[in-house]
Scaffold this motif. Sequence first.
Motif, PDB file in Angstrom:
ATOM      1  N   MET A  62     -14.014  -6.816 -11.818  1.00  0.00           N
ATOM      2  CA  MET A  62     -14.639  -7.232 -10.560  1.00  0.00           C
ATOM      3  C   MET A  62     -14.928  -8.728 -10.615  1.00  0.00           C
ATOM      4  O   MET A  62     -15.000  -9.318 -11.685  1.00  0.00           O
ATOM      5  N   SER A  63     -15.109  -9.304  -9.442  1.00  0.00           N
ATOM      6  CA  SER A  63     -15.378 -10.737  -9.364  1.00  0.00           C
ATOM      7  C   SER A  63     -16.818 -11.038  -9.775  1.00  0.00           C
ATOM      8  O   SER A  63     -17.725 -10.243  -9.524  1.00  0.00           O
ATOM      9  N   PHE A  64     -17.013 -12.192 -10.374  1.00  0.00           N
ATOM     10  CA  PHE A  64     -18.351 -12.640 -10.743  1.00  0.00           C
ATOM     11  C   PHE A  64     -19.118 -12.985  -9.471  1.00  0.00           C
ATOM     12  O   PHE A  64     -18.576 -13.581  -8.539  1.00  0.00           O
ATOM     13  N   THR A  65     -20.397 -12.642  -9.427  1.00  0.00           N
ATOM     14  CA  THR A  65     -21.203 -12.831  -8.218  1.00  0.00           C
ATOM     15  C   THR A  65     -21.914 -14.182  -8.171  1.00  0.00           C
ATOM     16  O   THR A  65     -22.638 -14.453  -7.214  1.00  0.00           O
ATOM     17  N   ASP A  66     -21.740 -15.000  -9.211  1.00  0.00           N
ATOM     18  CA  ASP A  66     -22.451 -16.279  -9.299  1.00  0.00           C
ATOM     19  C   ASP A  66     -23.962 -16.083  -9.389  1.00  0.00           C
ATOM     20  O   ASP A  66     -24.739 -16.952  -8.971  1.00  0.00           O
TER      21      ASP A  66
ATOM     22  N   TRP B  28     -20.812  -9.152 -16.671  1.00  0.00           N
ATOM     23  CA  TRP B  28     -19.481  -9.543 -16.207  1.00  0.00           C
ATOM     24  C   TRP B  28     -18.671 -10.175 -17.341  1.00  0.00           C
ATOM     25  O   TRP B  28     -17.486  -9.858 -17.516  1.00  0.00           O
TER      26      TRP B  28
ATOM     27  N   PHE C 196     -15.171  -8.767 -18.754  1.00  0.00           N
ATOM     28  CA  PHE C 196     -13.988  -9.618 -18.602  1.00  0.00           C
ATOM     29  C   PHE C 196     -13.324  -9.878 -19.954  1.00  0.00           C
ATOM     30  O   PHE C 196     -12.103  -9.747 -20.103  1.00  0.00           O
TER      31      PHE C 196
ATOM     32  N   LYS D 179      -9.223 -16.543 -11.144  1.00  0.00           N
ATOM     33  CA  LYS D 179      -9.052 -15.509 -10.122  1.00  0.00           C
ATOM     34  C   LYS D 179     -10.322 -14.686  -9.918  1.00  0.00           C
ATOM     35  O   LYS D 179     -10.660 -14.315  -8.788  1.00  0.00           O
ATOM     36  N   TRP D 180     -11.051 -14.401 -11.014  1.00  0.00           N
ATOM     37  CA  TRP D 180     -12.175 -13.458 -10.939  1.00  0.00           C
ATOM     38  C   TRP D 180     -13.546 -14.110 -10.976  1.00  0.00           C
ATOM     39  O   TRP D 180     -14.554 -13.410 -11.020  1.00  0.00           O
ATOM     40  N   LEU D 181     -13.590 -15.443 -10.944  1.00  0.00           N
ATOM     41  CA  LEU D 181     -14.880 -16.114 -10.824  1.00  0.00           C
ATOM     42  C   LEU D 181     -15.367 -16.079  -9.381  1.00  0.00           C
ATOM     43  O   LEU D 181     -14.608 -15.796  -8.455  1.00  0.00           O
ATOM     44  N   GLY D 182     -16.657 -16.393  -9.186  1.00  0.00           N
ATOM     45  CA  GLY D 182     -17.225 -16.431  -7.846  1.00  0.00           C
ATOM     46  C   GLY D 182     -16.884 -17.730  -7.142  1.00  0.00           C
ATOM     47  O   GLY D 182     -16.280 -18.642  -7.728  1.00  0.00           O
TER      48      GLY D 182
ATOM     49  N   LYS E 220     -15.885 -20.874  -9.464  1.00  0.00           N
ATOM     50  CA  LYS E 220     -14.438 -21.092  -9.419  1.00  0.00           C
ATOM     51  C   LYS E 220     -14.102 -22.572  -9.194  1.00  0.00           C
ATOM     52  O   LYS E 220     -13.105 -23.075  -9.711  1.00  0.00           O
TER      53      LYS E 220
END
Length: 203
Positions: free
Chosen positions: A1-5, A13, A17, A37-40, A44
């Motif tokens: 899943m993407s990181f939410t920052d 996360w 990852f 690709k998967w950072l917030g 990013k």
Amino acid sequence: MSFTDQPETFTAWKTSFQGILRELHATPGEELDLLIKWLGPESKKFAMSMRTANPKNPKNALKLIWQRLQDRYGSPELVEAALKSKLDKFPFVSLCDGKKLYELADLLTEIAAVKEDPIYSTLLAYFDSSSGILPILRKLPLNIQEKWITRAAVFKRQSGQPHPPFKFFVDFMMEMSQIRNDPALCLQERKKENVQHKVINRK
């Protein structure tokens, strides 16, 4: 899943990852592409600038990115402040709001998981004391508060410890949330409340 920052989600996360990367046996270049690709949205931007600045040295770009991520999202002080803020903002739970009780139990489970990490355990140690538990307890219905007082007193008497650990409180909250969301028990409670309401109206 993407990181939410968000600092409170960074450790989970990152662990997920990096575990996937080990399974993929990714090269530094592949890891860099996947990371971006998967950072917030915010994280990013920095990662992309580091990749641009190190076109022939993905290892160095990765080192700089992970260092920046740790400083910005993974420092113990930031994680502790983020979790405390989420707790402070959490609304009071009414007697009939089983969903909110589940949400609070999930938040406490999240805190307990972060607390197990040695990096954050010292800053979050206050949750093992009454000063950490009482602000949470005040958000709960009175009957659950009374049940906790009884449960904590029994624990103290049997264990000889000055206060139950946070994990004990989290387990108690999970138990209470499951009880308050049991369809059969909730139905009985609603019937009881309806009867009491009718009696009051008649008076």
